[in-house]
Design a protein around this motif. Structure first.
Motif, short mmCIF file in Angstrom:
data_model
loop_
_atom_site.label_atom_id
_atom_site.label_comp_id
_atom_site.label_asym_id
_atom_site.label_seq_id
_atom_site.Cartn_x
_atom_site.Cartn_y
_atom_site.Cartn_z
N MET A 77 75.55 70.99 44.45
CA MET A 77 76.02 69.93 43.55
C MET A 77 76.17 68.65 44.35
SD MET A 77 79.63 69.85 41.41
CE MET A 77 79.18 71.26 40.46
N PRO A 78 75.62 67.54 43.89
CA PRO A 78 75.77 66.27 44.61
C PRO A 78 77.24 65.89 44.74
CG PRO A 78 74.16 66.07 42.83
CD PRO A 78 74.82 67.41 42.70
N VAL A 79 77.56 65.20 45.84
CA VAL A 79 78.95 64.79 46.07
C VAL A 79 79.49 64.02 44.88
CG1 VAL A 79 80.42 63.34 47.51
CG2 VAL A 79 78.72 64.80 48.57
N SER A 80 78.70 63.15 44.29
CA SER A 80 79.18 62.32 43.19
C SER A 80 79.51 63.13 41.94
CB SER A 80 78.16 61.24 42.84
OG SER A 80 76.98 61.82 42.38
N ILE A 117 82.21 52.56 49.68
CA ILE A 117 81.78 53.77 50.37
C ILE A 117 80.56 53.42 51.21
CG2 ILE A 117 80.89 56.12 50.09
CD1 ILE A 117 82.32 56.08 47.29
N GLY A 118 80.63 53.71 52.49
CA GLY A 118 79.49 53.50 53.37
C GLY A 118 79.35 52.11 53.95
N GLU A 119 80.17 51.15 53.52
CA GLU A 119 80.09 49.82 54.12
C GLU A 119 80.47 49.89 55.60
OE1 GLU A 119 82.08 46.69 51.99
OE2 GLU A 119 81.16 47.28 50.09
N ILE A 120 81.46 50.71 55.90
CA ILE A 120 81.82 51.05 57.28
C ILE A 120 81.74 52.57 57.35
CG2 ILE A 120 83.62 51.03 59.03
CD1 ILE A 120 84.69 48.45 57.74
N THR A 121 80.98 53.09 58.29
CA THR A 121 80.78 54.54 58.37
C THR A 121 82.11 55.27 58.41
OG1 THR A 121 78.71 54.20 59.54
CG2 THR A 121 79.71 56.38 59.72
N GLY A 122 82.23 56.26 57.52
CA GLY A 122 83.41 57.11 57.50
C GLY A 122 84.62 56.51 56.81
N GLU A 123 84.45 55.37 56.12
CA GLU A 123 85.58 54.73 55.45
C GLU A 123 85.22 54.40 54.01
OE1 GLU A 123 87.31 51.40 57.43
OE2 GLU A 123 87.57 52.48 59.31
N ALA A 124 86.26 54.29 53.20
CA ALA A 124 86.14 53.81 51.82
C ALA A 124 87.51 53.31 51.38
CB ALA A 124 85.66 54.93 50.89
N GLU A 125 87.52 52.66 50.23
CA GLU A 125 88.77 52.22 49.61
C GLU A 125 88.94 52.99 48.32
OE1 GLU A 125 88.82 47.97 49.23
OE2 GLU A 125 88.76 47.69 51.40
N TRP A 126 90.17 53.06 47.85
CA TRP A 126 90.41 53.76 46.60
C TRP A 126 91.52 53.09 45.81
CZ3 TRP A 126 94.06 57.52 44.55
CH2 TRP A 126 95.26 57.56 45.25
N ALA A 127 91.55 53.41 44.54
CA ALA A 127 92.61 52.94 43.64
C ALA A 127 92.69 53.93 42.48
CB ALA A 127 92.31 51.54 43.13
N TYR A 160 89.23 64.91 47.72
CA TYR A 160 87.86 64.46 47.58
C TYR A 160 87.45 63.57 48.76
CZ TYR A 160 83.66 62.29 45.78
OH TYR A 160 82.37 61.85 45.64
N ALA A 161 88.32 62.64 49.12
CA ALA A 161 87.99 61.69 50.19
C ALA A 161 87.71 62.39 51.51
CB ALA A 161 89.13 60.69 50.36
N PHE A 162 88.56 63.36 51.88
CA PHE A 162 88.42 63.99 53.18
C PHE A 162 87.66 65.31 53.11
CE2 PHE A 162 92.33 61.34 53.63
CZ PHE A 162 91.74 60.39 54.46
N GLY A 163 87.28 65.73 51.91
CA GLY A 163 86.45 66.91 51.71
C GLY A 163 85.03 66.48 51.44
N PRO A 164 84.59 66.53 50.16
CA PRO A 164 83.19 66.22 49.83
C PRO A 164 82.71 64.85 50.30
CG PRO A 164 84.26 67.25 47.96
CD PRO A 164 85.33 67.00 48.99
N LEU A 165 83.56 63.83 50.26
CA LEU A 165 83.13 62.50 50.67
C LEU A 165 83.07 62.38 52.20
CD1 LEU A 165 82.19 60.00 49.17
CD2 LEU A 165 84.55 59.18 49.18
#
Length: 193
Positions: A1-4, A84-94, A116-121
């Motif tokens: 299953m794709p991450v998304s 997601i992916g703008e900086i490797t290994g980082e993202a923002e959330w809300a 989700y952030a630290f698992g599939p993402l």
């Protein structure tokens, strides 16, 4: 299953599932609730046209993923990951919940978002920004291990400025807090095993 398309669930009968077209009306209603708008960078009432344009730009953008928080009683919140992916290994959330969501929804949404952030993402660091006046959410994030990574001034509706907190959580910190946080949520809901 794709991450998304991953569905992240917790043992307290709640889960995140990918947001789709059929969710747009509910998400718009939640977003336009006065209690939600008060804590956003854009506080005007979002029109259906604005919402549709946002969704058409968001749904296929690989740097953004949106999920619906759902329980057996139905959907009652939205969780979004951006940059997601703008900086490797980082993202923002809300995230935000329906004004009618039951007490404790924010904590369960946050736990699932971190799963989700630290698992599939597979992130190393998750970041967010919170208006200084939104003390309940700042305190919530702090309980989950987020630390202040700085402060800034952000433009709100092009009419005023507001102070914000920039918060960050690293994967290793979450790994150390994950189980005790889940156990606490279970106790609060009366479902500890």
């Amino acid at each position: 299953m794709p991450v998304s398309e991953a569905v992240i669930a917790m043992r307290t009968s709640a889960w995140l599932r990918p947001m789709g077209e059929t969710d747009l009306d509910a998400v718009l209603a939640w977003r336009n609730a006065p209690s939600v708008r008060a804590n956003m960078y854009t506080t005007h009432i979002i029109t259906p046209g604005e919402h549709a344009r946002w969704w058409s730009q968001t749904r296929d953008d690989p740097s953004r993923r949106y999920f619906i928080y759902e329980t057996p009683d139905g959907p009652c919140g939205v969780v979004g990951f951006t940059r997601i992916g703008e900086i490797t290994g980082e993202a923002e959330w809300a995230f935000y919940a329906s004004p009618d969501a039951p007490r404790g929804t924010g904590s369960r949404m946050e736990w699932l978002a971190l799963e989700y952030a630290f698992g599939p993402l597979a992130l190393q660091t998750l970041r967010c920004e919170v208006l200084e006046t939104n003390t309940r959410v700042i305190e919530l994030h702090t309980r989950f291990g987020f630390v202040t990574a700085g402060t800034a001034i952000r433009q709100i509706d092009q009419a005023r400025e507001a102070n914000i907190y920039r918060l960050a959580l690293d994967k290793g910190v979450w790994a150390g807090l994950r189980q005790s946080t889940l156990d606490r949520l279970d106790r609060q809901q009366g479902t500890a095993r």
